[in-house]
Design a protein around this motif. Structure first.
Motif, PDB file in Angstrom:
ATOM      1  N   ILE A 165      -1.658  -7.879 -16.229  1.00 47.31           N
ATOM      2  CA  ILE A 165      -2.984  -8.198 -15.737  1.00 47.31           C
ATOM      3  C   ILE A 165      -2.957  -8.040 -14.225  1.00 47.31           C
ATOM      4  CG2 ILE A 165      -2.542 -10.699 -15.646  1.00 47.31           C
ATOM      5  CD1 ILE A 165      -5.536 -10.995 -16.565  1.00 47.31           C
ATOM      6  N   VAL A 166      -3.961  -7.365 -13.694  1.00 50.75           N
ATOM      7  CA  VAL A 166      -4.026  -7.109 -12.256  1.00 50.75           C
ATOM      8  C   VAL A 166      -4.515  -8.379 -11.553  1.00 50.75           C
ATOM      9  CG1 VAL A 166      -4.977  -5.645 -10.443  1.00 50.75           C
ATOM     10  CG2 VAL A 166      -4.506  -4.677 -12.709  1.00 50.75           C
ATOM     11  N   LEU A 167      -3.695  -8.882 -10.640  1.00 50.26           N
ATOM     12  CA  LEU A 167      -4.013 -10.115  -9.932  1.00 50.26           C
ATOM     13  C   LEU A 167      -4.741  -9.859  -8.615  1.00 50.26           C
ATOM     14  CD1 LEU A 167      -0.616 -11.991 -10.440  1.00 50.26           C
ATOM     15  CD2 LEU A 167      -2.660 -12.066 -11.883  1.00 50.26           C
ATOM     16  N   SER A 168      -4.444  -8.742  -7.972  1.00 49.28           N
ATOM     17  CA  SER A 168      -5.137  -8.370  -6.743  1.00 49.28           C
ATOM     18  C   SER A 168      -4.982  -6.876  -6.532  1.00 49.28           C
ATOM     19  CB  SER A 168      -4.572  -9.138  -5.534  1.00 49.28           C
ATOM     20  OG  SER A 168      -3.242  -8.753  -5.258  1.00 49.28           O
ATOM     21  N   GLY A 169      -5.903  -6.287  -5.777  1.00 48.12           N
ATOM     22  CA  GLY A 169      -5.853  -4.859  -5.522  1.00 48.12           C
ATOM     23  C   GLY A 169      -6.253  -4.035  -6.729  1.00 48.12           C
ATOM     24  N   THR A 170      -5.791  -2.799  -6.762  1.00 52.27           N
ATOM     25  CA  THR A 170      -6.128  -1.865  -7.845  1.00 52.27           C
ATOM     26  C   THR A 170      -4.866  -1.161  -8.316  1.00 52.27           C
ATOM     27  OG1 THR A 170      -8.289  -1.455  -6.807  1.00 52.27           O
ATOM     28  CG2 THR A 170      -7.593   0.069  -8.542  1.00 52.27           C
ATOM     29  N   SER A 177       5.276   4.188 -24.659  1.00 49.62           N
ATOM     30  CA  SER A 177       4.387   4.742 -23.639  1.00 49.62           C
ATOM     31  C   SER A 177       5.154   4.945 -22.329  1.00 49.62           C
ATOM     32  CB  SER A 177       3.192   3.823 -23.408  1.00 49.62           C
ATOM     33  OG  SER A 177       3.629   2.549 -22.948  1.00 49.62           O
ATOM     34  N   SER A 178       4.659   5.854 -21.496  1.00 46.60           N
ATOM     35  CA  SER A 178       5.309   6.101 -20.203  1.00 46.60           C
ATOM     36  C   SER A 178       4.247   6.380 -19.154  1.00 46.60           C
ATOM     37  CB  SER A 178       6.289   7.273 -20.305  1.00 46.60           C
ATOM     38  OG  SER A 178       5.622   8.459 -20.694  1.00 46.60           O
ATOM     39  N   HIS A 179       4.576   6.067 -17.906  1.00 42.32           N
ATOM     40  CA  HIS A 179       3.623   6.298 -16.810  1.00 42.32           C
ATOM     41  C   HIS A 179       4.351   6.295 -15.472  1.00 42.32           C
ATOM     42  CE1 HIS A 179       2.737   1.679 -16.240  1.00 42.32           C
ATOM     43  NE2 HIS A 179       4.012   1.934 -16.388  1.00 42.32           N
ATOM     44  N   THR A 180       3.596   6.718 -14.445  1.00 41.13           N
ATOM     45  CA  THR A 180       4.088   6.715 -13.065  1.00 41.13           C
ATOM     46  C   THR A 180       3.084   5.958 -12.205  1.00 41.13           C
ATOM     47  OG1 THR A 180       5.056   8.919 -13.433  1.00 41.13           O
ATOM     48  CG2 THR A 180       4.870   8.151 -11.144  1.00 41.13           C
ATOM     49  N   PRO A 181       3.328   4.699 -11.911  1.00 39.97           N
ATOM     50  CA  PRO A 181       2.418   3.948 -11.041  1.00 39.97           C
ATOM     51  C   PRO A 181       2.370   4.557  -9.641  1.00 39.97           C
ATOM     52  CG  PRO A 181       3.882   2.477 -12.253  1.00 39.97           C
ATOM     53  CD  PRO A 181       4.415   3.862 -12.428  1.00 39.97           C
ATOM     54  N   LYS A 182       1.152   4.735  -9.119  1.00 39.15           N
ATOM     55  CA  LYS A 182       0.947   5.234  -7.761  1.00 39.15           C
ATOM     56  C   LYS A 182      -0.121   4.357  -7.107  1.00 39.15           C
ATOM     57  CE  LYS A 182       2.202  10.037  -8.815  1.00 39.15           C
ATOM     58  NZ  LYS A 182       1.775  11.476  -8.761  1.00 39.15           N
ATOM     59  N   ILE A 183       0.319   3.461  -6.253  1.00 40.36           N
ATOM     60  CA  ILE A 183      -0.578   2.493  -5.652  1.00 40.36           C
ATOM     61  C   ILE A 183      -1.142   3.040  -4.348  1.00 40.36           C
ATOM     62  CG2 ILE A 183      -0.798   0.109  -4.863  1.00 40.36           C
ATOM     63  CD1 ILE A 183      -0.144   0.557  -7.898  1.00 40.36           C
ATOM     64  N   LYS A 184      -2.435   2.799  -4.127  1.00 41.53           N
ATOM     65  CA  LYS A 184      -3.108   3.377  -2.965  1.00 41.53           C
ATOM     66  C   LYS A 184      -3.221   2.362  -1.832  1.00 41.53           C
ATOM     67  CE  LYS A 184      -5.408   6.818  -5.824  1.00 41.53           C
ATOM     68  NZ  LYS A 184      -6.690   7.473  -6.209  1.00 41.53           N
ATOM     69  N   GLU A 185      -4.239   2.525  -0.979  1.00 38.24           N
ATOM     70  CA  GLU A 185      -4.285   1.797   0.284  1.00 38.24           C
ATOM     71  C   GLU A 185      -4.501   0.294   0.151  1.00 38.24           C
ATOM     72  OE1 GLU A 185      -8.256   3.351  -0.853  1.00 38.24           O
ATOM     73  OE2 GLU A 185      -6.297   4.293  -0.494  1.00 38.24           O
ATOM     74  N   ASP A 186      -5.064  -0.156  -0.971  1.00 38.73           N
ATOM     75  CA  ASP A 186      -5.326  -1.596  -1.085  1.00 38.73           C
ATOM     76  C   ASP A 186      -4.157  -2.373  -1.684  1.00 38.73           C
ATOM     77  OD1 ASP A 186      -5.732  -0.360  -3.527  1.00 38.73           O
ATOM     78  OD2 ASP A 186      -7.441  -1.614  -4.106  1.00 38.73           O
ATOM     79  N   PRO A 197       0.821  -1.229   0.000  1.00 34.64           N
ATOM     80  CA  PRO A 197       0.000   0.000   0.000  1.00 34.64           C
ATOM     81  C   PRO A 197       0.847   1.269   0.000  1.00 34.64           C
ATOM     82  CG  PRO A 197      -0.894  -1.614   1.539  1.00 34.64           C
ATOM     83  CD  PRO A 197       0.427  -2.163   1.066  1.00 34.64           C
ATOM     84  N   HIS A 198       0.334   2.278  -0.706  1.00 35.03           N
ATOM     85  CA  HIS A 198       0.941   3.618  -0.736  1.00 35.03           C
ATOM     86  C   HIS A 198       2.367   3.595  -1.287  1.00 35.03           C
ATOM     87  CE1 HIS A 198      -2.546   4.858   1.549  1.00 35.03           C
ATOM     88  NE2 HIS A 198      -2.261   3.960   2.485  1.00 35.03           N
ATOM     89  N   GLN A 199       2.548   2.889  -2.391  1.00 36.29           N
ATOM     90  CA  GLN A 199       3.865   2.810  -3.029  1.00 36.29           C
ATOM     91  C   GLN A 199       3.836   3.498  -4.386  1.00 36.29           C
ATOM     92  OE1 GLN A 199       6.696   1.514  -1.559  1.00 36.29           O
ATOM     93  NE2 GLN A 199       5.360   1.413   0.229  1.00 36.29           N
ATOM     94  N   GLU A 200       4.978   3.983  -4.796  1.00 32.80           N
ATOM     95  CA  GLU A 200       5.130   4.581  -6.115  1.00 32.80           C
ATOM     96  C   GLU A 200       6.324   3.952  -6.812  1.00 32.80           C
ATOM     97  OE1 GLU A 200       5.257   8.805  -6.304  1.00 32.80           O
ATOM     98  OE2 GLU A 200       3.548   9.095  -4.944  1.00 32.80           O
ATOM     99  N   PHE A 201       6.284   3.983  -8.133  1.00 33.95           N
ATOM    100  CA  PHE A 201       7.413   3.541  -8.944  1.00 33.95           C
ATOM    101  C   PHE A 201       7.796   4.718  -9.824  1.00 33.95           C
ATOM    102  CE2 PHE A 201       9.772   0.537 -11.662  1.00 33.95           C
ATOM    103  CZ  PHE A 201      10.252  -0.336 -10.685  1.00 33.95           C
ATOM    104  N   PRO A 202       9.082   5.017  -9.991  1.00 31.81           N
ATOM    105  CA  PRO A 202       9.487   6.203 -10.760  1.00 31.81           C
ATOM    106  C   PRO A 202       8.909   6.195 -12.179  1.00 31.81           C
ATOM    107  CG  PRO A 202      11.369   5.242  -9.615  1.00 31.81           C
ATOM    108  CD  PRO A 202      10.239   4.264  -9.474  1.00 31.81           C
TER     109      PRO A 202
END
Length: 262
Positions: free
Chosen positions: A73-78, A98-107, A57-62
């Motif tokens: 494919i998302v296996l669990s969470g959001t 393509s480029s993005h910044t993953p920002k994972i929330k509480e789940d 939870p609450h993690q980011e990837f650069p």
């Protein structure tokens, strides 16, 4: 990370039960809460790879760019990033460049991700996603409507095809064709037993092999023949067997790892 080749020969059959692997920390993670289990890999930090990645939870990837494309494919969470929010059992393709910044929330979130396995010969949108049915809905379909095996097409091109398929509890010897050039299977939920029978050209003797596929296991099944090989699927698991399958790509053009070293 040093150069690594793990299950990287696409002509060789392999089965990996990820439950037998340990989580290792991802070196680029911000905050240290990103972990991975490597299923196949060829390269160093930049690699052609198939990996299970877990975000606490609450993690980011650069922010990063996918020079060889990314599908997951998302296996669990959001999953959350620049393109939106994607719940469990969403299949996403982010094309080359393509480029993005993953920002994972509480789940939190866990994904199966494949990198550098797309081709410049078949241009795709920058991003595209597909939502698959929830497992509980598939189980209810079996109880209420007595639904049998259900197949859900995802991406398709002249180079590759992917789909999900659900085998309900009680499935016995259901035929799953392995097409020429083979396929990969990943167990999203439940478990199954697969059976194959091969016959030698000289002598005509037959060999039958059995394999158990547990949740989050990954299997590569090459097929050098010009006709499909029939895989017989059975399951008595309470969740049945929910499987993601990708086919056609093992012998198709892809960016791969070496282009990044040119």
């Amino acid at each position: 990370m040093e150069w690594q080749e793990l299950n990287s020969d696409k002509t060789v059959a392999v089965h990996v039960d990820s439950n037998e692997l340990t989580w290792t920390k991802a070196s680029q993670a911000t905050g240290g809460g990103v972990w991975r289990k490597m299923l196949e890999r060829k390269g160093a930090e930049v690699a052609r790879a198939t990996t299970i990645v877990r975000f606490d939870p609450h993690q980011e990837f650069p922010r990063h760019t996918h020079d060889g494309g990314e599908e997951f494919i998302v296996l669990s969470g959001t999953w959350h990033d620049d393109y939106g929010s994607f719940p469990t059992y969403t299949y996403v393709r982010n094309y080359i460049g393509s480029s993005h910044t993953p920002k994972i929330k509480e789940d939190g979130c866990t994904i199966l991700v494949k990198l550098r396995q797309m081709s410049k010969l078949w241009e795709e949108p920058e991003t595209k996603s597909w939502s698959l049915p929830k497992l509980e809905n598939l189980k209810l379909d079996k109880i209420i409507m007595d639904c049998g095996v259900q197949k859900f097409p995802l991406f398709s091109s002249p180079l590759e095809r992917s789909y999900a398929i659900y085998f309900p509890k009680g499935t016995k010897d259901e035929v799953l064709p392995i097409p020429p050039h083979g396929c990969e299977m990943f167990m999203l939920a439940g478990s199954l037993t697969s059976t194959t029978t091969t016959t030698t050209i000289i002598g005509g003797s037959s060999t039958t092999s059995y394999r158990t596929h547990s949740k989050w296991s990954w299997t590569r099944l090459p097929n050098p023949a010009s006709s499909p090989i029939n895989l017989l699927i059975s399951t008595d698991h309470d969740d049945g067997a929910y499987v993601w399958i990708k086919e056609g790509h093992l012998d198709s053009d892809e960016v791969g790892v070496f282009e990044s070293y040119k």
